[in-house]
Design an enzyme around this catalytic site. Sequence first.
Site, PDB file in Angstrom:
ATOM      1  CD  GLU A  77      -2.044  -7.678   3.280  1.00 56.32           C
ATOM      2  OE1 GLU A  77      -2.185  -5.903   2.464  1.00 56.32           O
ATOM      3  OE2 GLU A  77      -2.931  -7.319   3.803  1.00 56.32           O
ATOM      4  N   GLY A  91       0.708  -4.831   1.130  1.00 64.35           N
ATOM      5  CA  GLY A  91      -0.877  -4.929  -0.082  1.00 64.35           C
ATOM      6  C   GLY A  91      -0.366  -5.629  -1.496  1.00 64.35           C
ATOM      7  CD  GLU A  97       1.998  -5.333   5.938  1.00 65.13           C
ATOM      8  OE1 GLU A  97       2.784  -6.399   6.328  1.00 65.13           O
ATOM      9  OE2 GLU A  97       0.650  -5.030   4.562  1.00 65.13           O
ATOM     10  CB  ALA A 109      -1.156   0.277   1.051  1.00 66.66           C
TER      11      ALA A 109
HETATM   12  N1  CAA Z   1       4.600   2.752  -0.621  1.00 68.59           N
HETATM   13  C1  CAA Z   1       4.347   4.625  -1.211  1.00 68.59           C
HETATM   14  N2  CAA Z   1       6.324   4.641  -1.807  1.00 68.59           N
HETATM   15  C2  CAA Z   1       6.965   2.953  -2.179  1.00 68.59           C
HETATM   16  C3  CAA Z   1       6.785   1.728  -1.462  1.00 68.59           C
HETATM   17  C4  CAA Z   1       5.162   1.998  -0.650  1.00 68.59           C
HETATM   18  N3  CAA Z   1       4.907   0.960  -0.352  1.00 68.59           N
HETATM   19  N4  CAA Z   1       7.249   1.424  -1.755  1.00 68.59           N
HETATM   20  C5  CAA Z   1       8.641   1.906  -2.636  1.00 68.59           C
HETATM   21  N5  CAA Z   1       8.007   3.125  -2.406  1.00 68.59           N
HETATM   22  C6  CAA Z   1       9.156   3.671  -2.822  1.00 68.59           C
HETATM   23  C7  CAA Z   1      10.170   4.594  -2.867  1.00 68.59           C
HETATM   24  O1  CAA Z   1       9.512   4.852  -1.586  1.00 68.59           O
HETATM   25  C8  CAA Z   1      10.643   5.078  -3.913  1.00 68.59           C
HETATM   26  O2  CAA Z   1      10.633   6.008  -4.533  1.00 68.59           O
HETATM   27  P1  CAA Z   1      11.375   7.929  -4.281  1.00 68.59           P
HETATM   28  O3  CAA Z   1      12.010   7.542  -5.982  1.00 68.59           O
HETATM   29  O4  CAA Z   1      10.188   8.688  -4.725  1.00 68.59           O
HETATM   30  O5  CAA Z   1      12.249   8.215  -3.120  1.00 68.59           O
HETATM   31  C9  CAA Z   1      10.346   4.441  -4.917  1.00 68.59           C
HETATM   32  O6  CAA Z   1       8.826   2.850  -4.727  1.00 68.59           O
HETATM   33  C10 CAA Z   1      11.614   3.437  -5.326  1.00 68.59           C
HETATM   34  O7  CAA Z   1      11.758   2.826  -4.247  1.00 68.59           O
HETATM   35  P2  CAA Z   1      13.288   2.553  -2.847  1.00 68.59           P
HETATM   36  O8  CAA Z   1      14.516   3.252  -3.510  1.00 68.59           O
HETATM   37  O9  CAA Z   1      13.136   2.270  -1.630  1.00 68.59           O
HETATM   38  O10 CAA Z   1      13.437   0.974  -3.813  1.00 68.59           O
HETATM   39  P3  CAA Z   1      14.748  -0.520  -3.267  1.00 68.59           P
HETATM   40  O11 CAA Z   1      15.440  -0.740  -4.588  1.00 68.59           O
HETATM   41  O12 CAA Z   1      16.291   0.626  -2.704  1.00 68.59           O
HETATM   42  O13 CAA Z   1      13.777  -0.887  -2.493  1.00 68.59           O
HETATM   43  C11 CAA Z   1      12.260  -2.258  -1.650  1.00 68.59           C
HETATM   44  C12 CAA Z   1      12.620  -2.008  -3.008  1.00 68.59           C
HETATM   45  C13 CAA Z   1      13.070  -3.604  -0.270  1.00 68.59           C
HETATM   46  C14 CAA Z   1      10.654  -2.374  -2.234  1.00 68.59           C
HETATM   47  C15 CAA Z   1      11.256  -0.848  -0.417  1.00 68.59           C
HETATM   48  O14 CAA Z   1      11.218   0.381  -2.063  1.00 68.59           O
HETATM   49  C16 CAA Z   1      10.253  -1.272   0.818  1.00 68.59           C
HETATM   50  O15 CAA Z   1      11.275  -2.043   1.281  1.00 68.59           O
HETATM   51  N6  CAA Z   1       9.425  -1.059   0.470  1.00 68.59           N
HETATM   52  C17 CAA Z   1       7.732  -0.492   1.452  1.00 68.59           C
HETATM   53  C18 CAA Z   1       7.606  -2.158   1.543  1.00 68.59           C
HETATM   54  C19 CAA Z   1       6.826  -2.363   2.568  1.00 68.59           C
HETATM   55  O16 CAA Z   1       7.096  -2.198   3.577  1.00 68.59           O
HETATM   56  N7  CAA Z   1       5.378  -2.429   2.266  1.00 68.59           N
HETATM   57  C20 CAA Z   1       4.044  -2.447   3.446  1.00 68.59           C
HETATM   58  C21 CAA Z   1       3.031  -1.354   2.777  1.00 68.59           C
HETATM   59  S1  CAA Z   1       1.960  -1.348   4.268  1.00 68.59           S
HETATM   60  C22 CAA Z   1       0.989  -1.971   3.291  1.00 68.59           C
HETATM   61  O17 CAA Z   1       1.043  -2.638   2.593  1.00 68.59           O
HETATM   62  C23 CAA Z   1      -0.452  -2.156   4.564  1.00 68.59           C
HETATM   63  C24 CAA Z   1      -1.367  -2.682   4.066  1.00 68.59           C
HETATM   64  O18 CAA Z   1      -1.089  -4.323   4.189  1.00 68.59           O
HETATM   65  C25 CAA Z   1      -2.177  -2.806   3.163  1.00 68.59           C
END
Ligand code: CAA
Length: 258
Positions: free
Chosen positions: A112, A109, A132, A65
């Site tokens: 999911e 998400g 999360e 998400a």
């Molecule tokens: N939401 C918003 N933006 C996101 C995102 C997310 N879930 N995941 C990645 N992005 C964005 C980053 O902020 C980044 O944007 P900028 O270039 O503007 O900084 C861009 O995508 C590229 O990401 P990274 O630079 O972080 O890329 P990476 O290769 O170094 O890492 C990754 C990849 C491991 C997937 C890392 O991006 C990450 O950990 N993302 C978050 C994963 C996460 O926590 N997901 C759960 C979200 S909460 C949820 O989903 C709740 C639910 O159950 C409904």
Amino acid sequence: MAYETLLIEHADGVALIRLNRPKALNALNSELLGELAAALAEIEADDSLGCVVLTGSDRAFAAGADIKEMSDKSYAQMFRMNFFAKAAQAIEGFRKPIIAAVAGYALGGGCELAMLCDFIIAGENAKFGQPEINLGVSPGIGGSQRLTRFVGKSKAMDMVLTARQMDAAEAERSGLVSRVVAVDKLVDEALSAARKIASLSPLAVMVNKEMVNQAYETTLSAGVLFERRLFHSLFAFDDQKEGMAAFIDKRPADFKGS
Ligand code: CAA
């Protein structure tokens, strides 16, 4: 209808939906989830389409998400908007099969969303996780429930509590995904499965999907009875007569969906 966050193609009775927020690794924001619900409603109403493939990019199916959209929300806002509910219900209520073709990250998400689909075909680089907990929250689109049903309590707890990611090989071993293929073959493999489904009786396809889903909702004896009654009901359709006649005549069936 034109979409900002989705790319959609139709061919051979199959709709291919690509999540298309590459800069955010296909993070699921409200716009994307709203568009996905709208696209599915259009596909549901189109009798020429019998199956959907949902995919992302080679790098990310969806990285979760959209954290940036959610970060400042209050409890009242999340509750009032019933955050995620509409999109999840659109997929849960969708009657045609949806295959998730997952390459790269399917986190939070994203994992999911893949699990909401009817089955998952994974590219060799797929990574599944529910991270999360790292953000001080929890799954919110059914992950704690569906992941536990797919992979069992021990692996689900491990992933939810430690944010450990599962690679494609482990996901296949654990029953989360149905097949693993090379990333460059992923969409073709999913489209081929989808074309097969779209060539079959759409009525029988819907009934088979309902039956399998019922296994998650009921006891064994009630589920078997549900199956038997639906099996009997299929004999009301012309497609049953056509399917069996075609077998006996040694010719391809010509299903009309009637
Ligand atoms: N939401 C918003 N933006 C996101 C995102 C997310 N879930 N995941 C990645 N992005 C964005 C980053 O902020 C980044 O944007 P900028 O270039 O503007 O900084 C861009 O995508 C590229 O990401 P990274 O630079 O972080 O890329 P990476 O290769 O170094 O890492 C990754 C990849 C491991 C997937 C890392 O991006 C990450 O950990 N993302 C978050 C994963 C996460 O926590 N997901 C759960 C979200 S909460 C949820 O989903 C709740 C639910 O159950 C409904």
